[in-house]
Design an enzyme around this catalytic site. Sequence first.
Site, PDB file in Angstrom:
ATOM      1  N   GLU A  67      -0.409   3.770  -0.928  1.00 33.11           N
ATOM      2  CA  GLU A  67       0.364   3.804  -2.052  1.00 33.11           C
ATOM      3  C   GLU A  67       1.794   2.551  -1.886  1.00 33.11           C
ATOM      4  O   GLU A  67       2.322   2.976  -1.008  1.00 33.11           O
ATOM      5  CB  GLU A  67       0.818   5.209  -2.681  1.00 33.11           C
ATOM      6  CG  GLU A  67      -0.222   5.939  -2.506  1.00 33.11           C
ATOM      7  CD  GLU A  67      -0.983   5.767  -4.030  1.00 33.11           C
ATOM      8  OE1 GLU A  67      -0.274   4.863  -4.838  1.00 33.11           O
ATOM      9  OE2 GLU A  67      -2.101   6.427  -4.390  1.00 33.11           O
ATOM     10  N   LYS A  94       4.433  12.859   8.725  1.00 34.45           N
ATOM     11  CA  LYS A  94       5.804  12.237   9.245  1.00 34.45           C
ATOM     12  C   LYS A  94       6.556  11.560   8.053  1.00 34.45           C
ATOM     13  O   LYS A  94       6.080  10.932   7.256  1.00 34.45           O
ATOM     14  CB  LYS A  94       5.624  10.962  10.333  1.00 34.45           C
ATOM     15  CG  LYS A  94       6.674  10.480  10.774  1.00 34.45           C
ATOM     16  CD  LYS A  94       6.463   9.237  11.352  1.00 34.45           C
ATOM     17  CE  LYS A  94       6.671   8.002  10.340  1.00 34.45           C
ATOM     18  NZ  LYS A  94       8.033   7.743   9.910  1.00 34.45           N
ATOM     19  N   CYS A 114       8.803   3.778  -6.965  1.00 34.93           N
ATOM     20  CA  CYS A 114       7.649   2.596  -6.642  1.00 34.93           C
ATOM     21  C   CYS A 114       7.578   2.007  -8.280  1.00 34.93           C
ATOM     22  O   CYS A 114       7.153   0.919  -8.446  1.00 34.93           O
ATOM     23  CB  CYS A 114       6.481   2.858  -6.092  1.00 34.93           C
ATOM     24  SG  CYS A 114       5.962   4.515  -6.678  1.00 34.93           S
ATOM     25  N   GLU A 159      10.086  -7.190  -4.980  1.00 35.75           N
ATOM     26  CA  GLU A 159      10.284  -5.851  -5.418  1.00 35.75           C
ATOM     27  C   GLU A 159      11.771  -5.611  -4.861  1.00 35.75           C
ATOM     28  O   GLU A 159      12.016  -5.337  -3.798  1.00 35.75           O
ATOM     29  CB  GLU A 159       9.601  -4.851  -4.760  1.00 35.75           C
ATOM     30  CG  GLU A 159       9.897  -3.535  -5.066  1.00 35.75           C
ATOM     31  CD  GLU A 159       8.902  -2.451  -4.051  1.00 35.75           C
ATOM     32  OE1 GLU A 159       8.850  -2.634  -2.792  1.00 35.75           O
ATOM     33  OE2 GLU A 159       8.507  -1.536  -4.712  1.00 35.75           O
TER      34      GLU A 159
HETATM   35  P1  NAD Z   1       8.249   1.486   4.860  1.00 36.30           P
HETATM   36  O1  NAD Z   1       7.066   0.708   4.805  1.00 36.30           O
HETATM   37  O2  NAD Z   1       9.583   0.861   5.549  1.00 36.30           O
HETATM   38  O3  NAD Z   1       8.253   3.031   5.593  1.00 36.30           O
HETATM   39  C1  NAD Z   1       7.229   3.902   4.881  1.00 36.30           C
HETATM   40  C2  NAD Z   1       7.038   5.018   6.207  1.00 36.30           C
HETATM   41  O4  NAD Z   1       6.140   3.957   7.105  1.00 36.30           O
HETATM   42  C3  NAD Z   1       8.272   5.182   7.023  1.00 36.30           C
HETATM   43  O5  NAD Z   1       7.796   6.717   7.135  1.00 36.30           O
HETATM   44  C4  NAD Z   1       8.316   4.539   8.361  1.00 36.30           C
HETATM   45  O6  NAD Z   1       8.549   5.247   9.395  1.00 36.30           O
HETATM   46  C5  NAD Z   1       6.581   4.191   8.393  1.00 36.30           C
HETATM   47  N1  NAD Z   1       6.232   3.073   9.368  1.00 36.30           N
HETATM   48  C6  NAD Z   1       7.097   1.925   9.383  1.00 36.30           C
HETATM   49  N2  NAD Z   1       6.147   1.151  10.096  1.00 36.30           N
HETATM   50  C7  NAD Z   1       5.301   1.718  10.406  1.00 36.30           C
HETATM   51  C8  NAD Z   1       3.863   1.242  11.159  1.00 36.30           C
HETATM   52  N3  NAD Z   1       3.840   0.123  11.751  1.00 36.30           N
HETATM   53  N4  NAD Z   1       2.828   2.090  10.964  1.00 36.30           N
HETATM   54  C9  NAD Z   1       2.829   3.222  10.474  1.00 36.30           C
HETATM   55  N5  NAD Z   1       4.090   3.671   9.851  1.00 36.30           N
HETATM   56  C10 NAD Z   1       5.090   2.826   9.946  1.00 36.30           C
HETATM   57  O7  NAD Z   1       8.706   1.843   3.438  1.00 36.30           O
HETATM   58  P2  NAD Z   1       9.955   2.200   2.982  1.00 36.30           P
HETATM   59  O8  NAD Z   1      11.156   1.395   2.732  1.00 36.30           O
HETATM   60  O9  NAD Z   1      10.310   3.442   3.684  1.00 36.30           O
HETATM   61  O10 NAD Z   1       9.853   2.835   1.098  1.00 36.30           O
HETATM   62  C11 NAD Z   1       9.849   1.927   0.165  1.00 36.30           C
HETATM   63  C12 NAD Z   1       8.578   1.375  -0.160  1.00 36.30           C
HETATM   64  O11 NAD Z   1       7.657   2.416  -0.396  1.00 36.30           O
HETATM   65  C13 NAD Z   1       8.664   0.461  -1.493  1.00 36.30           C
HETATM   66  O12 NAD Z   1       8.082  -0.880  -1.411  1.00 36.30           O
HETATM   67  C14 NAD Z   1       8.148   1.438  -2.524  1.00 36.30           C
HETATM   68  O13 NAD Z   1       7.548   0.656  -3.503  1.00 36.30           O
HETATM   69  C15 NAD Z   1       7.141   1.795  -1.690  1.00 36.30           C
HETATM   70  N6  NAD Z   1       6.744   3.267  -2.437  1.00 36.30           N
HETATM   71  C16 NAD Z   1       5.277   3.303  -3.188  1.00 36.30           C
HETATM   72  C17 NAD Z   1       4.913   4.527  -3.913  1.00 36.30           C
HETATM   73  C18 NAD Z   1       3.512   4.598  -4.304  1.00 36.30           C
HETATM   74  O14 NAD Z   1       2.980   5.468  -4.735  1.00 36.30           O
HETATM   75  N7  NAD Z   1       2.937   3.288  -4.701  1.00 36.30           N
HETATM   76  C19 NAD Z   1       5.809   5.325  -3.897  1.00 36.30           C
HETATM   77  C20 NAD Z   1       6.801   5.314  -3.187  1.00 36.30           C
HETATM   78  C21 NAD Z   1       7.559   4.347  -2.610  1.00 36.30           C
END
Ligand code: NAD
Length: 470
Positions: free
Chosen positions: A240, A167, A274, A370
């Site tokens: 991650e 997804k 990230c 962050e």
């Molecule tokens: P997010 O946590 O809001 O969403 C990530 C994904 O999770 C989306 O697909 C979302 O639809 C889904 N999601 C939302 N609620 C959920 C739930 N309750 N259960 C399961 N899935 C759910 O994050 P974002 O705003 O899309 O991304 C930004 C974040 O991602 C930042 O904190 C960034 O640091 C992190 N990030 C980490 C890495 C890494 O490798 N460590 C890489 C890229 C981004």
Amino acid sequence: MTGFTMTISGAAATGDGTFDVVDPATGEVFAQAPDSGRDQLDAAMNAAARAYRHWKLDDRARRRTLLDTAVVLESNIERLARLLTSEQGRPLPEAHAEIGWATAWLRYYAGLELPREIVQDDRSGFAEVVRRPAGVVAAIVPWNLPIILAVWKFAPALLAGNTVVLKPSPFTPLATLAMGEMLREVFPPGVLNIISGQDPLGAWMTAHSTPWKISFTGSVATGMKVAAAAARDLKRVTLELGGNDPAIVLEDADPGRIADDVFTGAFMNNGQNCMVIKRVYVHERRHAELVEALAERARTARVGNGFDDVQLGPIANRPQFDRVSELVTDAVAHGAVAAAGGRALDRPGYFFAPTILTGVADGIRIVDEEQFGPALPVIAYRDLDDVIDRANDTPYGLTASVWTNDIARAADVASRLECGQVTVNAHGNGLRPDLPFGGHKQSGIGVTNGPWGLHRFTEIQVLTAPARVA
Ligand code: NAD
């Protein structure tokens, strides 16, 4: 732009409805994506479970399909890159680069051989540790790097013999859906299913009884919900998550020489990676010079629509734009000075001027949290031991960098930093297919990439026999 479909069991599937996708360069809705309901999710999980029975048996076919996937992505690079720029905002050449990295990762995994782990092979018996796939993997991806992060999940998961339900983020579903359409002829039905939907779909996936493992990339807050959902039936997780990555500039570093790399390390993808630099700690004797060198680069950076000749596009979506604006406003209210930027650009879309903040300290939100956007606090320090403590004084632990001509000293600082990767005189150079990437503390559980990442998509089985097994 309409007509995007999900891929379930190798066929096109629509959702229960659709949801809007917004172009961050205009703030306008420009496409609809299918909104998967529980029935479509069940269909995808069932298809993946059926496909697993055969997929796990043919190692050579799995490697071949990863190579074929790389070729398909390459031959469709222009369409995929344009979709990425439209939905995520990044400049078109960077979108091209993201697809390029994805193909490099696919080819790396296609050739990755794990050495056999034979523990005993003698006259009294044979014992081997074997890595087995375990079924369906649920993969959940954020909006900042939609294609490369999807590949980081499905390539090793599929290579190991699992099948996948993936997804994308509701902010950036289009390139991933298009990729699924392009790959329908490459994978047997059910091996790679791509479904789109809003946040509840992610929660349904993590609560679903079919997957044995969840591979999640996103925020710490959502990662905690994923871990809690997984705990109910002891699903395996790789998480991650976010970072608050420090760059520590020692007294001997030359600001003029390092400024380009520090700027790129902080502002690539508009600060929305990230592992980019989220806070710079620079020795007080070098502080003014580095602030000015970074501010000069921020002031002259070309910001605009990713389809034009620009270095930085818009912030990728409205909530993130609001968050960056809020953190910068809060910092200024607490005495920060914007050496460059400090405000949104007066034009439609989610454009924010690249911002260098000085006069900030630990305890201010933009230093402690962050920010994930184009605003960088640059903080003076006097004592190295103290600044290492401050760098570590965070729940995050993703990456860091140390900037100095004294490599031995840099290695000593690195050994005292609590994070998954440290780079000397650059930032994020350890992000390669063959090196493990993952966070300490709340930045994650487990790693991705390399054999270490591949192992995370397997369960260990010990095989003992009276004599060697070929
Ligand atoms: P997010 O946590 O809001 O969403 C990530 C994904 O999770 C989306 O697909 C979302 O639809 C889904 N999601 C939302 N609620 C959920 C739930 N309750 N259960 C399961 N899935 C759910 O994050 P974002 O705003 O899309 O991304 C930004 C974040 O991602 C930042 O904190 C960034 O640091 C992190 N990030 C980490 C890495 C890494 O490798 N460590 C890489 C890229 C981004």
